[in-house]
Write a protein that holds these residues in place. Structure first.
Motif, PDB file in Angstrom:
ATOM      1  N   ALA A  48      25.217  30.872   1.807  1.00  0.00           N
ATOM      2  CA  ALA A  48      25.168  31.668   3.035  1.00  0.00           C
ATOM      3  C   ALA A  48      25.455  30.807   4.266  1.00  0.00           C
ATOM      4  O   ALA A  48      26.018  31.289   5.248  1.00  0.00           O
ATOM      5  CB  ALA A  48      23.801  32.341   3.155  1.00  0.00           C
ATOM      6  N   TYR A  49      25.057  29.542   4.216  1.00  0.00           N
ATOM      7  CA  TYR A  49      25.275  28.673   5.368  1.00  0.00           C
ATOM      8  C   TYR A  49      26.459  27.728   5.170  1.00  0.00           C
ATOM      9  O   TYR A  49      26.668  26.802   5.962  1.00  0.00           O
ATOM     10  CB  TYR A  49      23.996  27.883   5.689  1.00  0.00           C
ATOM     11  N   GLY A  50      27.215  27.941   4.086  1.00  0.00           N
ATOM     12  CA  GLY A  50      28.406  27.119   3.837  1.00  0.00           C
ATOM     13  C   GLY A  50      28.080  25.641   3.647  1.00  0.00           C
ATOM     14  O   GLY A  50      28.829  24.774   4.102  1.00  0.00           O
ATOM     15  N   GLN A  51      26.952  25.365   3.011  1.00  0.00           N
ATOM     16  CA  GLN A  51      26.521  23.967   2.839  1.00  0.00           C
ATOM     17  C   GLN A  51      26.525  23.583   1.355  1.00  0.00           C
ATOM     18  O   GLN A  51      26.438  24.448   0.490  1.00  0.00           O
ATOM     19  CB  GLN A  51      25.098  23.802   3.377  1.00  0.00           C
ATOM     20  N   ARG A  52      26.620  22.289   1.096  1.00  0.00           N
ATOM     21  CA  ARG A  52      26.607  21.831  -0.298  1.00  0.00           C
ATOM     22  C   ARG A  52      25.577  20.730  -0.503  1.00  0.00           C
ATOM     23  O   ARG A  52      25.289  19.946   0.401  1.00  0.00           O
ATOM     24  CB  ARG A  52      27.994  21.328  -0.693  1.00  0.00           C
ATOM     25  N   SER A 263      24.017  19.548   9.280  1.00  0.00           N
ATOM     26  CA  SER A 263      25.140  19.620   8.350  1.00  0.00           C
ATOM     27  C   SER A 263      24.800  18.772   7.111  1.00  0.00           C
ATOM     28  O   SER A 263      24.240  17.689   7.235  1.00  0.00           O
ATOM     29  CB  SER A 263      26.351  19.072   9.095  1.00  0.00           C
ATOM     30  N   PHE A 264      25.134  19.296   5.928  1.00  0.00           N
ATOM     31  CA  PHE A 264      24.799  18.589   4.685  1.00  0.00           C
ATOM     32  C   PHE A 264      26.041  18.422   3.814  1.00  0.00           C
ATOM     33  O   PHE A 264      26.905  19.303   3.782  1.00  0.00           O
ATOM     34  CB  PHE A 264      23.742  19.370   3.889  1.00  0.00           C
ATOM     35  N   ALA A 265      26.097  17.316   3.102  1.00  0.00           N
ATOM     36  CA  ALA A 265      27.192  17.088   2.151  1.00  0.00           C
ATOM     37  C   ALA A 265      26.620  16.399   0.914  1.00  0.00           C
ATOM     38  O   ALA A 265      25.566  15.760   0.981  1.00  0.00           O
ATOM     39  CB  ALA A 265      28.265  16.221   2.793  1.00  0.00           C
ATOM     40  N   PRO A 266      27.304  16.531  -0.233  1.00  0.00           N
ATOM     41  CA  PRO A 266      26.828  15.845  -1.438  1.00  0.00           C
ATOM     42  C   PRO A 266      26.802  14.321  -1.242  1.00  0.00           C
ATOM     43  O   PRO A 266      27.569  13.785  -0.427  1.00  0.00           O
ATOM     44  CB  PRO A 266      27.870  16.225  -2.493  1.00  0.00           C
ATOM     45  N   ILE A 267      25.931  13.655  -1.981  1.00  0.00           N
ATOM     46  CA  ILE A 267      25.750  12.207  -1.827  1.00  0.00           C
ATOM     47  C   ILE A 267      27.080  11.452  -1.948  1.00  0.00           C
ATOM     48  O   ILE A 267      27.394  10.590  -1.122  1.00  0.00           O
ATOM     49  CB  ILE A 267      24.736  11.671  -2.871  1.00  0.00           C
TER      50      ILE A 267
END
Ligand SMILES: [Zn+2]
Length: 280
Positions: A48-52, A263-267
Protein backbone atom coordinates in the motif's frame (compact mmCIF):
# COMPACT_ATOMS: atom_id res chain seq x y z
CA UNK A 1 9.14 11.67 3.07
CA UNK A 2 12.82 11.39 3.97
CA UNK A 3 15.03 10.50 0.98
CA UNK A 4 17.54 8.29 2.75
CA UNK A 5 16.66 4.62 2.53
CA UNK A 6 16.10 2.90 5.86
CA UNK A 7 15.85 -0.85 6.34
CA UNK A 8 12.74 -2.77 7.39
CA UNK A 9 13.38 -6.39 8.34
CA UNK A 10 10.79 -9.02 9.18
CA UNK A 11 11.59 -12.30 10.93
CA UNK A 12 9.08 -14.73 9.48
CA UNK A 13 8.12 -17.08 12.29
CA UNK A 14 5.17 -18.01 14.53
CA UNK A 15 4.70 -16.34 17.91
CA UNK A 16 5.43 -19.69 19.58
CA UNK A 17 8.98 -19.61 18.25
CA UNK A 18 10.00 -17.11 20.94
CA UNK A 19 13.01 -18.59 22.74
CA UNK A 20 12.01 -17.07 26.09
CA UNK A 21 8.75 -19.01 26.33
CA UNK A 22 8.73 -22.70 27.13
CA UNK A 23 5.38 -23.70 25.71
CA UNK A 24 3.60 -27.04 25.67
CA UNK A 25 2.57 -28.66 22.40
CA UNK A 26 -1.04 -27.70 23.15
CA UNK A 27 -0.09 -24.06 23.69
CA UNK A 28 1.95 -24.00 20.48
CA UNK A 29 -1.01 -25.38 18.58
CA UNK A 30 -3.27 -22.68 20.02
CA UNK A 31 -0.93 -19.91 18.87
CA UNK A 32 -0.06 -21.46 15.51
CA UNK A 33 -1.75 -21.60 12.13
CA UNK A 34 -2.07 -17.81 11.81
CA UNK A 35 1.20 -17.02 10.06
CA UNK A 36 -0.10 -16.76 6.50
CA UNK A 37 -2.80 -14.30 7.52
CA UNK A 38 -0.42 -12.32 9.75
CA UNK A 39 2.22 -12.10 7.04
CA UNK A 40 -0.32 -11.12 4.41
CA UNK A 41 -1.31 -8.16 6.60
CA UNK A 42 2.28 -6.96 6.58
CA UNK A 43 2.77 -7.58 2.86
CA UNK A 44 -0.39 -5.58 2.08
CA UNK A 45 0.84 -2.68 4.20
CA UNK A 46 4.19 -2.59 2.44
CA UNK A 47 2.46 -2.74 -0.94
CA UNK A 48 0.00 0.00 0.00
CA UNK A 49 2.89 2.37 0.70
CA UNK A 50 5.07 1.15 -2.19
CA UNK A 51 7.82 0.02 0.18
CA UNK A 52 10.02 -3.07 0.24
CA UNK A 53 11.64 -5.00 3.06
CA UNK A 54 13.94 -7.90 3.84
CA UNK A 55 12.21 -11.07 5.06
CA UNK A 56 14.33 -13.45 7.14
CA UNK A 57 12.55 -16.77 6.84
CA UNK A 58 12.89 -19.75 9.15
CA UNK A 59 13.65 -23.04 7.33
CA UNK A 60 10.79 -24.90 8.99
CA UNK A 61 8.37 -22.10 8.07
CA UNK A 62 9.49 -22.19 4.42
CA UNK A 63 8.94 -25.93 4.38
CA UNK A 64 5.41 -25.64 5.75
CA UNK A 65 4.39 -22.52 3.84
CA UNK A 66 6.30 -22.40 0.54
CA UNK A 67 3.59 -20.09 -0.82
CA UNK A 68 4.79 -17.38 1.58
CA UNK A 69 8.30 -17.55 0.23
CA UNK A 70 7.03 -17.23 -3.34
CA UNK A 71 4.83 -14.32 -2.27
CA UNK A 72 7.87 -12.37 -1.06
CA UNK A 73 9.66 -13.01 -4.34
CA UNK A 74 6.58 -11.97 -6.34
CA UNK A 75 6.48 -8.64 -4.52
CA UNK A 76 10.17 -7.96 -5.10
CA UNK A 77 11.09 -8.27 -1.42
CA UNK A 78 14.49 -9.57 -0.36
CA UNK A 79 14.80 -13.01 1.23
CA UNK A 80 17.18 -13.87 4.04
CA UNK A 81 17.61 -16.88 6.32
CA UNK A 82 16.54 -16.96 10.00
CA UNK A 83 18.00 -20.41 10.82
CA UNK A 84 16.13 -23.68 10.46
CA UNK A 85 14.41 -24.31 13.84
CA UNK A 86 14.83 -20.98 15.70
CA UNK A 87 17.52 -22.32 18.01
CA UNK A 88 19.85 -19.99 19.88
CA UNK A 89 23.23 -19.96 18.12
CA UNK A 90 25.25 -20.12 21.35
CA UNK A 91 23.39 -23.24 22.42
CA UNK A 92 24.35 -25.11 19.25
CA UNK A 93 27.52 -27.02 18.49
CA UNK A 94 29.45 -25.37 15.67
CA UNK A 95 28.95 -28.25 13.24
CA UNK A 96 25.26 -28.42 14.09
CA UNK A 97 24.93 -24.69 13.40
CA UNK A 98 26.73 -25.13 10.06
CA UNK A 99 24.45 -28.02 9.12
CA UNK A 100 21.17 -26.32 10.08
CA UNK A 101 22.11 -23.04 8.42
CA UNK A 102 23.20 -24.71 5.22
CA UNK A 103 20.01 -26.78 5.19
CA UNK A 104 17.78 -23.69 5.52
CA UNK A 105 19.76 -21.81 2.86
CA UNK A 106 19.62 -24.72 0.40
CA UNK A 107 15.88 -25.20 0.95
CA UNK A 108 15.00 -21.58 0.23
CA UNK A 109 17.41 -21.27 -2.67
CA UNK A 110 15.93 -24.38 -4.23
CA UNK A 111 12.46 -22.83 -3.91
CA UNK A 112 13.30 -19.49 -5.48
CA UNK A 113 16.16 -20.50 -7.82
CA UNK A 114 18.31 -17.65 -6.53
CA UNK A 115 21.22 -17.24 -4.16
CA UNK A 116 20.37 -15.92 -0.67
CA UNK A 117 23.14 -13.93 0.98
CA UNK A 118 21.72 -12.56 4.24
CA UNK A 119 21.34 -14.17 7.67
CA UNK A 120 19.73 -13.24 10.99
CA UNK A 121 20.11 -15.38 14.10
CA UNK A 122 17.14 -16.05 16.38
CA UNK A 123 16.94 -13.72 19.42
CA UNK A 124 20.21 -11.84 18.63
CA UNK A 125 22.08 -14.98 19.66
CA UNK A 126 25.37 -14.18 17.96
CA UNK A 127 27.04 -12.91 21.11
CA UNK A 128 30.62 -12.79 22.36
CA UNK A 129 30.55 -16.52 22.98
CA UNK A 130 29.24 -17.37 19.51
CA UNK A 131 31.21 -14.99 17.28
CA UNK A 132 32.62 -18.17 15.67
CA UNK A 133 29.29 -18.32 13.81
CA UNK A 134 30.35 -15.42 11.54
CA UNK A 135 33.13 -17.49 9.97
CA UNK A 136 30.70 -20.36 9.34
CA UNK A 137 28.18 -17.97 7.79
CA UNK A 138 30.84 -16.62 5.41
CA UNK A 139 31.96 -20.21 4.63
CA UNK A 140 28.48 -21.31 3.63
CA UNK A 141 28.05 -18.30 1.35
CA UNK A 142 26.45 -15.49 3.32
CA UNK A 143 27.69 -12.00 2.51
CA UNK A 144 25.98 -10.16 5.33
CA UNK A 145 24.70 -10.90 8.81
CA UNK A 146 22.16 -8.97 10.86
CA UNK A 147 22.37 -10.76 14.21
CA UNK A 148 24.42 -8.59 16.56
CA UNK A 149 22.32 -6.26 18.68
CA UNK A 150 24.78 -3.63 19.95
CA UNK A 151 23.09 -3.40 23.35
CA UNK A 152 22.18 -5.60 26.28
CA UNK A 153 19.13 -7.78 25.61
CA UNK A 154 17.42 -10.60 27.43
CA UNK A 155 18.82 -13.49 25.39
CA UNK A 156 21.54 -11.88 23.29
CA UNK A 157 23.37 -8.72 22.29
CA UNK A 158 26.92 -7.38 22.56
CA UNK A 159 26.64 -4.03 24.39
CA UNK A 160 29.96 -2.66 23.10
CA UNK A 161 29.61 -3.80 19.47
CA UNK A 162 29.81 -1.36 16.54
CA UNK A 163 26.42 0.30 16.05
CA UNK A 164 26.96 1.06 12.33
CA UNK A 165 26.98 -1.22 9.28
CA UNK A 166 30.54 -2.56 9.24
CA UNK A 167 32.87 -5.30 8.00
CA UNK A 168 33.71 -7.88 10.63
CA UNK A 169 37.26 -8.85 11.51
CA UNK A 170 36.45 -12.50 12.19
CA UNK A 171 35.30 -13.26 8.66
CA UNK A 172 34.58 -11.87 5.19
CA UNK A 173 31.12 -10.68 6.14
CA UNK A 174 29.28 -7.39 6.58
CA UNK A 175 27.33 -6.80 9.80
CA UNK A 176 24.03 -4.91 9.65
CA UNK A 177 23.09 -4.33 13.31
CA UNK A 178 19.57 -3.37 14.38
CA UNK A 179 19.46 0.29 15.37
CA UNK A 180 19.91 1.54 18.89
CA UNK A 181 20.00 5.06 20.29
CA UNK A 182 22.75 6.31 22.61
CA UNK A 183 21.54 8.36 25.55
CA UNK A 184 24.62 9.33 27.52
CA UNK A 185 26.37 6.04 28.19
CA UNK A 186 23.17 4.07 27.79
CA UNK A 187 22.42 2.15 24.60
CA UNK A 188 18.71 1.75 24.12
CA UNK A 189 17.20 -0.51 21.47
CA UNK A 190 14.15 1.19 19.96
CA UNK A 191 13.77 -0.24 16.52
CA UNK A 192 11.68 -3.34 16.83
CA UNK A 193 9.94 -6.10 18.69
CA UNK A 194 8.91 -5.30 22.23
CA UNK A 195 10.68 -1.90 22.14
CA UNK A 196 8.61 -0.83 19.17
CA UNK A 197 5.51 -1.94 21.04
CA UNK A 198 6.41 -0.19 24.32
CA UNK A 199 7.84 3.10 23.04
CA UNK A 200 5.63 5.90 21.76
CA UNK A 201 5.78 6.51 18.02
CA UNK A 202 7.13 10.04 18.52
CA UNK A 203 10.23 8.66 20.23
CA UNK A 204 10.87 6.07 17.50
CA UNK A 205 10.43 8.79 14.88
CA UNK A 206 12.88 11.04 16.77
CA UNK A 207 15.49 8.23 16.87
CA UNK A 208 15.21 7.46 13.15
CA UNK A 209 15.45 11.15 12.24
CA UNK A 210 18.50 11.52 14.47
CA UNK A 211 20.25 8.62 12.67
CA UNK A 212 19.18 9.79 9.21
CA UNK A 213 20.49 13.28 9.89
CA UNK A 214 23.94 11.72 10.23
CA UNK A 215 23.39 9.75 7.01
CA UNK A 216 22.83 6.49 8.90
CA UNK A 217 19.95 4.21 7.82
CA UNK A 218 17.75 2.90 10.63
CA UNK A 219 17.39 -0.88 10.79
CA UNK A 220 13.90 -1.80 12.00
CA UNK A 221 12.74 -5.33 12.85
CA UNK A 222 9.28 -6.86 13.22
CA UNK A 223 7.48 -10.18 13.45
CA UNK A 224 4.24 -10.85 11.55
CA UNK A 225 2.46 -11.96 14.77
CA UNK A 226 3.07 -8.53 16.31
CA UNK A 227 0.43 -7.16 13.93
CA UNK A 228 -2.15 -9.64 15.21
CA UNK A 229 -4.08 -8.19 18.18
CA UNK A 230 -6.34 -11.27 18.06
CA UNK A 231 -3.47 -13.59 18.93
CA UNK A 232 -5.09 -16.30 21.15
CA UNK A 233 -4.52 -15.58 24.86
CA UNK A 234 -2.63 -18.26 26.80
CA UNK A 235 -2.45 -18.50 30.57
CA UNK A 236 1.15 -17.42 31.14
CA UNK A 237 3.13 -15.81 33.95
CA UNK A 238 3.19 -12.00 33.69
CA UNK A 239 6.58 -11.89 31.99
CA UNK A 240 5.43 -14.21 29.22
CA UNK A 241 2.14 -12.36 28.88
CA UNK A 242 3.97 -9.06 28.59
CA UNK A 243 6.45 -10.35 26.00
CA UNK A 244 3.76 -11.90 23.87
CA UNK A 245 0.76 -9.60 24.12
CA UNK A 246 1.79 -6.14 25.32
CA UNK A 247 0.53 -3.39 23.00
CA UNK A 248 -0.13 -5.69 20.04
CA UNK A 249 -2.99 -3.40 19.11
CA UNK A 250 -0.62 -0.45 18.58
CA UNK A 251 1.78 -2.00 16.08
CA UNK A 252 -0.15 -1.67 12.85
CA UNK A 253 -0.65 2.08 13.30
CA UNK A 254 3.06 2.55 14.14
CA UNK A 255 4.15 0.55 11.11
CA UNK A 256 1.80 2.54 8.87
CA UNK A 257 3.29 5.80 10.09
CA UNK A 258 6.80 4.49 9.56
CA UNK A 259 5.93 3.46 6.01
CA UNK A 260 4.31 6.83 5.34
CA UNK A 261 7.03 9.01 6.81
CA UNK A 262 10.24 7.16 5.92
CA UNK A 263 11.64 5.43 2.88
CA UNK A 264 12.70 1.76 3.09
CA UNK A 265 14.71 -0.52 0.83
CA UNK A 266 15.97 -4.11 1.11
CA UNK A 267 19.34 -4.55 2.85
CA UNK A 268 21.14 -5.58 -0.37
CA UNK A 269 20.14 -2.33 -2.06
CA UNK A 270 21.21 -0.16 0.86
CA UNK A 271 24.58 -1.96 0.93
CA UNK A 272 25.03 -1.63 -2.82
CA UNK A 273 24.25 2.09 -2.68
CA UNK A 274 26.89 2.44 0.02
CA UNK A 275 29.34 0.66 -2.30
CA UNK A 276 30.11 -1.99 0.29
CA UNK A 277 28.59 -5.01 -1.39
CA UNK A 278 29.16 -7.11 -4.44
CA UNK A 279 25.71 -8.79 -4.46
CA UNK A 280 24.76 -12.38 -5.21
ZN1 LIG B 1 13.13 -15.02 15.41
Amino acid sequence: MSQLNNILTIDVEESFHRNDLLLSTGQRELLGGRLVEQTERLVSLLKAYGQRGTFFVLGEVAKEYPQLVMRFVEEGFELGIHGYHHELVYEQEREEFRHQTRKAKALLEEMVGKEIVGFRAPSWSITERSLWALKILADVGFQYDSSILPARAYLGGIPWSNTRIHRREEAEIIEVPPSIIKIGRLRLPFSGGLYLRILPYSFIQFCIKKLNKKGIPAVIYLHPWELDPELPRLRLKWKGRFALYHNLNTVQAKVERLLREFSFAPIQEVLKDAGSFRGP
